[in-house]
Design a protein around this motif. Structure first.
Motif, PDB file in Angstrom:
ATOM      1  N   ILE A 183       0.824  -1.214   0.000  1.00  0.00           N
ATOM      2  CA  ILE A 183       0.000   0.000   0.000  1.00  0.00           C
ATOM      3  C   ILE A 183       0.855   1.259   0.000  1.00  0.00           C
ATOM      4  CG2 ILE A 183      -1.928  -1.143   1.140  1.00  0.00           C
ATOM      5  CD1 ILE A 183      -1.051   0.179   3.745  1.00  0.00           C
ATOM      6  N   LYS A 184       2.115   1.109  -0.311  1.00  0.00           N
ATOM      7  CA  LYS A 184       3.035   2.259  -0.337  1.00  0.00           C
ATOM      8  C   LYS A 184       2.533   3.326  -1.289  1.00  0.00           C
ATOM      9  CE  LYS A 184       7.978   3.268  -0.794  1.00  0.00           C
ATOM     10  NZ  LYS A 184       9.318   2.671  -1.075  1.00  0.00           N
ATOM     11  N   HIS A 185       1.954   2.892  -2.403  1.00  0.00           N
ATOM     12  CA  HIS A 185       1.389   3.814  -3.396  1.00  0.00           C
ATOM     13  C   HIS A 185      -0.105   3.507  -3.526  1.00  0.00           C
ATOM     14  CE1 HIS A 185       5.461   4.980  -4.426  1.00  0.00           C
ATOM     15  NE2 HIS A 185       5.769   3.700  -4.601  1.00  0.00           N
ATOM     16  N   PRO A 186      -0.950   4.117  -2.704  1.00  0.00           N
ATOM     17  CA  PRO A 186      -2.385   3.785  -2.657  1.00  0.00           C
ATOM     18  C   PRO A 186      -3.087   3.826  -4.003  1.00  0.00           C
ATOM     19  CG  PRO A 186      -1.805   5.204  -0.820  1.00  0.00           C
ATOM     20  CD  PRO A 186      -0.595   5.147  -1.713  1.00  0.00           C
ATOM     21  N   LYS A 187      -2.708   4.780  -4.866  1.00  0.00           N
ATOM     22  CA  LYS A 187      -3.418   4.957  -6.135  1.00  0.00           C
ATOM     23  C   LYS A 187      -3.228   3.775  -7.089  1.00  0.00           C
ATOM     24  CE  LYS A 187      -2.323   8.989  -7.740  1.00  0.00           C
ATOM     25  NZ  LYS A 187      -1.973  10.398  -8.048  1.00  0.00           N
ATOM     26  N   SER A 188      -2.191   2.970  -6.853  1.00  0.00           N
ATOM     27  CA  SER A 188      -1.926   1.825  -7.732  1.00  0.00           C
ATOM     28  C   SER A 188      -2.423   0.504  -7.134  1.00  0.00           C
ATOM     29  CB  SER A 188      -0.423   1.717  -8.014  1.00  0.00           C
ATOM     30  OG  SER A 188       0.305   1.512  -6.810  1.00  0.00           O
ATOM     31  N   THR A 189      -3.096   0.562  -5.997  1.00  0.00           N
ATOM     32  CA  THR A 189      -3.666  -0.655  -5.425  1.00  0.00           C
ATOM     33  C   THR A 189      -4.937  -1.047  -6.177  1.00  0.00           C
ATOM     34  OG1 THR A 189      -4.911   0.635  -3.792  1.00  0.00           O
ATOM     35  CG2 THR A 189      -2.739  -0.183  -3.121  1.00  0.00           C
ATOM     36  N   LYS A 190      -5.434  -2.226  -5.873  1.00  0.00           N
ATOM     37  CA  LYS A 190      -6.660  -2.711  -6.518  1.00  0.00           C
ATOM     38  C   LYS A 190      -7.852  -2.296  -5.668  1.00  0.00           C
ATOM     39  CE  LYS A 190      -3.953  -6.511  -8.347  1.00  0.00           C
ATOM     40  NZ  LYS A 190      -3.593  -7.941  -8.222  1.00  0.00           N
ATOM     41  N   TRP A 191      -8.357  -1.102  -5.920  1.00  0.00           N
ATOM     42  CA  TRP A 191      -9.458  -0.564  -5.128  1.00  0.00           C
ATOM     43  C   TRP A 191     -10.740  -0.500  -5.960  1.00  0.00           C
ATOM     44  CZ3 TRP A 191     -11.499   3.928  -7.155  1.00  0.00           C
ATOM     45  CH2 TRP A 191     -10.685   4.659  -8.023  1.00  0.00           C
ATOM     46  N   ILE A 192     -11.856  -0.630  -5.253  1.00  0.00           N
ATOM     47  CA  ILE A 192     -13.170  -0.649  -5.895  1.00  0.00           C
ATOM     48  C   ILE A 192     -14.107   0.237  -5.096  1.00  0.00           C
ATOM     49  CG2 ILE A 192     -15.075  -2.113  -6.680  1.00  0.00           C
ATOM     50  CD1 ILE A 192     -12.686  -4.348  -5.804  1.00  0.00           C
ATOM     51  N   LEU A 193     -14.674   1.230  -5.735  1.00  0.00           N
ATOM     52  CA  LEU A 193     -15.617   2.134  -5.074  1.00  0.00           C
ATOM     53  C   LEU A 193     -17.034   1.689  -5.393  1.00  0.00           C
ATOM     54  CD1 LEU A 193     -15.992   4.707  -3.366  1.00  0.00           C
ATOM     55  CD2 LEU A 193     -16.020   6.002  -5.519  1.00  0.00           C
ATOM     56  N   THR A 194     -17.811   1.363  -4.347  1.00  0.00           N
ATOM     57  CA  THR A 194     -19.202   0.957  -4.509  1.00  0.00           C
ATOM     58  C   THR A 194     -20.072   1.811  -3.594  1.00  0.00           C
ATOM     59  OG1 THR A 194     -19.246  -0.696  -2.740  1.00  0.00           O
ATOM     60  CG2 THR A 194     -18.389  -1.406  -4.874  1.00  0.00           C
ATOM     61  N   SER A 195     -21.367   1.602  -3.658  1.00  0.00           N
ATOM     62  CA  SER A 195     -22.283   2.377  -2.823  1.00  0.00           C
ATOM     63  C   SER A 195     -22.092   2.087  -1.335  1.00  0.00           C
ATOM     64  CB  SER A 195     -23.736   2.078  -3.214  1.00  0.00           C
ATOM     65  OG  SER A 195     -24.007   0.701  -3.068  1.00  0.00           O
ATOM     66  N   SER A 196     -21.497   0.940  -1.007  1.00  0.00           N
ATOM     67  CA  SER A 196     -21.309   0.581   0.404  1.00  0.00           C
ATOM     68  C   SER A 196     -19.955   0.998   0.956  1.00  0.00           C
ATOM     69  CB  SER A 196     -21.480  -0.931   0.591  1.00  0.00           C
ATOM     70  OG  SER A 196     -20.480  -1.641  -0.115  1.00  0.00           O
ATOM     71  N   GLY A 197     -19.047   1.443   0.076  1.00  0.00           N
ATOM     72  CA  GLY A 197     -17.748   1.882   0.567  1.00  0.00           C
ATOM     73  C   GLY A 197     -16.624   1.598  -0.409  1.00  0.00           C
ATOM     74  N   LEU A 198     -15.415   1.475   0.129  1.00  0.00           N
ATOM     75  CA  LEU A 198     -14.221   1.255  -0.684  1.00  0.00           C
ATOM     76  C   LEU A 198     -13.649  -0.118  -0.344  1.00  0.00           C
ATOM     77  CD1 LEU A 198     -12.399   2.868  -2.735  1.00  0.00           C
ATOM     78  CD2 LEU A 198     -10.931   3.381  -0.779  1.00  0.00           C
ATOM     79  N   ASP A 199     -13.536  -0.972  -1.350  1.00  0.00           N
ATOM     80  CA  ASP A 199     -12.944  -2.303  -1.159  1.00  0.00           C
ATOM     81  C   ASP A 199     -11.541  -2.311  -1.745  1.00  0.00           C
ATOM     82  OD1 ASP A 199     -15.295  -3.241  -0.016  1.00  0.00           O
ATOM     83  OD2 ASP A 199     -16.121  -3.856  -1.952  1.00  0.00           O
ATOM     84  N   VAL A 200     -10.646  -3.038  -1.091  1.00  0.00           N
ATOM     85  CA  VAL A 200      -9.265  -3.180  -1.556  1.00  0.00           C
ATOM     86  C   VAL A 200      -8.940  -4.665  -1.586  1.00  0.00           C
ATOM     87  CG1 VAL A 200      -6.879  -2.437  -1.261  1.00  0.00           C
ATOM     88  CG2 VAL A 200      -8.743  -1.037  -0.341  1.00  0.00           C
ATOM     89  N   ILE A 201      -8.346  -5.131  -2.693  1.00  0.00           N
ATOM     90  CA  ILE A 201      -8.073  -6.553  -2.879  1.00  0.00           C
ATOM     91  C   ILE A 201      -6.569  -6.780  -3.061  1.00  0.00           C
ATOM     92  CG2 ILE A 201      -8.530  -8.573  -4.310  1.00  0.00           C
ATOM     93  CD1 ILE A 201     -11.156  -7.366  -5.102  1.00  0.00           C
ATOM     94  N   PHE A 202      -6.069  -7.830  -2.406  1.00  0.00           N
ATOM     95  CA  PHE A 202      -4.675  -8.239  -2.539  1.00  0.00           C
ATOM     96  C   PHE A 202      -4.621  -9.679  -3.017  1.00  0.00           C
ATOM     97  CE2 PHE A 202      -4.925  -5.064   0.850  1.00  0.00           C
ATOM     98  CZ  PHE A 202      -3.993  -4.130   0.424  1.00  0.00           C
ATOM     99  N   ASP A 203      -3.709  -9.968  -3.953  1.00  0.00           N
ATOM    100  CA  ASP A 203      -3.569 -11.320  -4.495  1.00  0.00           C
ATOM    101  C   ASP A 203      -3.082 -12.297  -3.433  1.00  0.00           C
ATOM    102  OD1 ASP A 203      -4.361 -10.656  -7.049  1.00  0.00           O
ATOM    103  OD2 ASP A 203      -2.318 -10.258  -7.756  1.00  0.00           O
ATOM    104  N   GLU A 204      -3.245 -13.591  -3.742  1.00  0.00           N
ATOM    105  CA  GLU A 204      -2.645 -14.615  -2.899  1.00  0.00           C
ATOM    106  C   GLU A 204      -1.144 -14.354  -2.774  1.00  0.00           C
ATOM    107  OE1 GLU A 204      -5.165 -18.729  -3.401  1.00  0.00           O
ATOM    108  OE2 GLU A 204      -3.760 -18.216  -4.987  1.00  0.00           O
ATOM    109  N   TYR A 205      -0.620 -14.481  -1.577  1.00  0.00           N
ATOM    110  CA  TYR A 205       0.798 -14.320  -1.273  1.00  0.00           C
ATOM    111  C   TYR A 205       1.282 -12.868  -1.326  1.00  0.00           C
ATOM    112  CZ  TYR A 205       0.651 -19.330  -2.283  1.00  0.00           C
ATOM    113  OH  TYR A 205       0.312 -20.652  -2.298  1.00  0.00           O
ATOM    114  N   GLU A 206       0.432 -11.923  -1.722  1.00  0.00           N
ATOM    115  CA  GLU A 206       0.882 -10.540  -1.840  1.00  0.00           C
ATOM    116  C   GLU A 206       1.129  -9.911  -0.476  1.00  0.00           C
ATOM    117  OE1 GLU A 206      -0.382  -6.278  -3.977  1.00  0.00           O
ATOM    118  OE2 GLU A 206      -1.756  -7.999  -4.034  1.00  0.00           O
ATOM    119  N   VAL A 207       0.234 -10.150   0.482  1.00  0.00           N
ATOM    120  CA  VAL A 207       0.398  -9.555   1.809  1.00  0.00           C
ATOM    121  C   VAL A 207       0.264 -10.592   2.917  1.00  0.00           C
ATOM    122  CG1 VAL A 207      -0.461  -7.308   1.040  1.00  0.00           C
ATOM    123  CG2 VAL A 207      -2.058  -8.975   2.025  1.00  0.00           C
TER     124      VAL A 207
END
Length: 442
Positions: A183-207
């Motif tokens: 998450i060092k560079h937030p803008k390049s993470t896998k984020w999803i904006l929906t009506s319920s909020g902001l989701d962030v996804i990390f691949d297997e083994y990534e974190v």
């Protein structure tokens, strides 16, 4: 007893067809992109699958009306397919599998986020899942970036990092140093904006360790709102009242019956054409639907039900179920059961696993759900040859009383050849019934 024997025969013959197909040369089936407004205006669903001796693939990715966006999606798919082929080393008795499935989130009237899950099993003990995110604006054909919807100042970026770390710091298997790097560079993470909020996804083994699988974080909307550039205007889905399906008619034991079945739909062009033909011949059929297709084209699925046909389960995303865990199999089936129940008021009684692939665990899950594993006895191979005349010959050369015919309502050649097939079957004295009706024969 005869009913059980019928099911066993269908399973054995169906699996025989599957092994024949799996040993054949690779064949690709691809759905043309329609000009059709479905659940998501401006998005269309393209399905491509392949069966070969060493592997199977199923790819479901939306298409748009913008060439630039489609080129980006095509390049992504090509990269995944090439990596899969390069790493494919299945051991004896193993079959490689590539499944690319898409979840669609609508942010407002014209902006969508596509969350693409790629599962690749190339051999060995386990497959691996990766996740990619595409955010797009279909009013101008551009990709949506962080600073299009969220504040780009230091306070917003630090808030994002703090929110993610706070949620994951006590989660089992998560490595804090890897998380901070991700998450060092937030803008390049896998984020999803929906009506319920902001989701962030990390691949297997990534974190985290592999046991954690894909790691997801959800930041509630009330925490996200101060950092939005504008208020979200997310469309609300309308729920239609359930359609009561016709009850199964009792069949004469000595009747001459055939059950027509269609897989992989609904399709916005092909399925309506097939419905017109079935109505002309007063034929009821069984449609084994994909949940992902039902999501994109709910009006077509509804029309199938309104026309008096049987809706059955063909999984949510067309995976090889033998590659999934027990939890994964249950999720794939449960999602479609729920979709069909919302539409018809009752859960489907039949399940057809993609590729006809099954094992003891899958059979037990279906039995526990009090459903029937339903394969076929006559394969039209319409997905392979894409030829109306060949489909006709294969069906008529192999049809028999109480046959279950496999076709796909995603190919135009199938819709084109269906009238000739129904006309010939009718002349030979066959009565068209659903598969559930056929199984009522004692």
């Amino acid at each position: 007893m005869k009913r059980h024997m019928l099911v066993i025969v269908m399973l054995l013959i169906g699996m025989g067809t599957w092994y024949y197909i799996a040993g054949a040369a690779p064949t690709i089936k691809k759905v043309p992109t329609p000009s059709f407004t479905g659940q998501y205006p401006g998005l269309h669903l393209t399905v491509e699958s392949e069966q070969a001796k060493r592997y199977t693939t199923s790819i479901s990715v939306p298409r748009t009306d913008y060439e630039m966006l489609n080129e980006e999606l095509d390049a992504f798919i090509l990269e995944k397919k090439e990596a899969f082929q390069h790493n494919l080393t299945p051991s004896h008795g193993q079959t490689g599998h590539l499944n690319i499935q898409t979840d669609t989130y609508q942010t407002n009237q014209t902006e969508y986020t596509l969350v693409v899950h790629t599962y690749a099993f190339t051999g060995g003990a386990n497959g691996q899942t990766t996740v990619d995110v595409f955010r797009m604006n279909l009013s101008d054909g551009t990709f949506v970036e962080w600073d299009d919807v969220l504040r780009d100042d230091q306070h917003a970026l630090e808030w994002f990092k703090h929110s993610v770390i706070t949620q994951l710091q006590h989660q089992e298997y998560v490595f804090e140093d890897q998380l901070r790097e991700a998450i060092k560079h937030p803008k390049s993470t896998k984020w999803i904006l929906t009506s319920s909020g902001l989701d962030v996804i990390f691949d297997e083994y990534e974190v985290a360790a592999g046991a954690a699988g894909v790691v997801e974080v959800h930041i509630p909307m009330k925490e996200v709102e101060p950092f939005l550039l504008s208020e979200l205007d997310t469309p609300t889905a309308q729920e239609d009242s359930p359609i009561m399906s016709p009850s199964n008619k009792p069949l004469e034991p000595n009747g001459k019956y055939v059950a027509l079945t269609f897989d992989d739909g609904p399709h916005p062009i092909v399925t309506p054409h097939i419905l017109e033909t079935l109505e002309k011949y007063q034929a009821r059929a069984t449609f084994f639907m994909l949940g992902s297709q039902m999501e994109f084209y709910p009006d077509v699925a509804r029309q199938v039900a309104l026309s008096g046909h049987e809706l059955a389960n063909h999984t949510e995303h067309h995976p090889d179920l033998t590659q999934l865990s027990e939890k994964g199999v249950k999720e794939e089936l449960e999602q479609v059961d729920e979709r069909i129940e919302r539409l018809t008021g009752q859960r489907p009684s039949l399940v057809r696993p993609p590729y006809g692939a099954k094992n003891e665990m899958i059979e037990q899950i279906i039995q526990t759900k009090e459903q029937t594993l339903a394969l076929w006895t006559v394969d039209s191979l319409d997905w392979s040859h894409r030829n109306a005349d060949q489909m006709y010959r294969l069906i008529m050369d192999n049809v028999h009383p109480s046959a279950v015919v496999l076709m796909h309502d995603i190919h135009e050649s199938t819709a084109e050849g269906l009238p000739k097939v129904l006309d010939a079957l009718k002349r030979e004295g066959y009565t068209f019934v659903t598969m559930s009706e056929l199984l009522t024969l004692k």
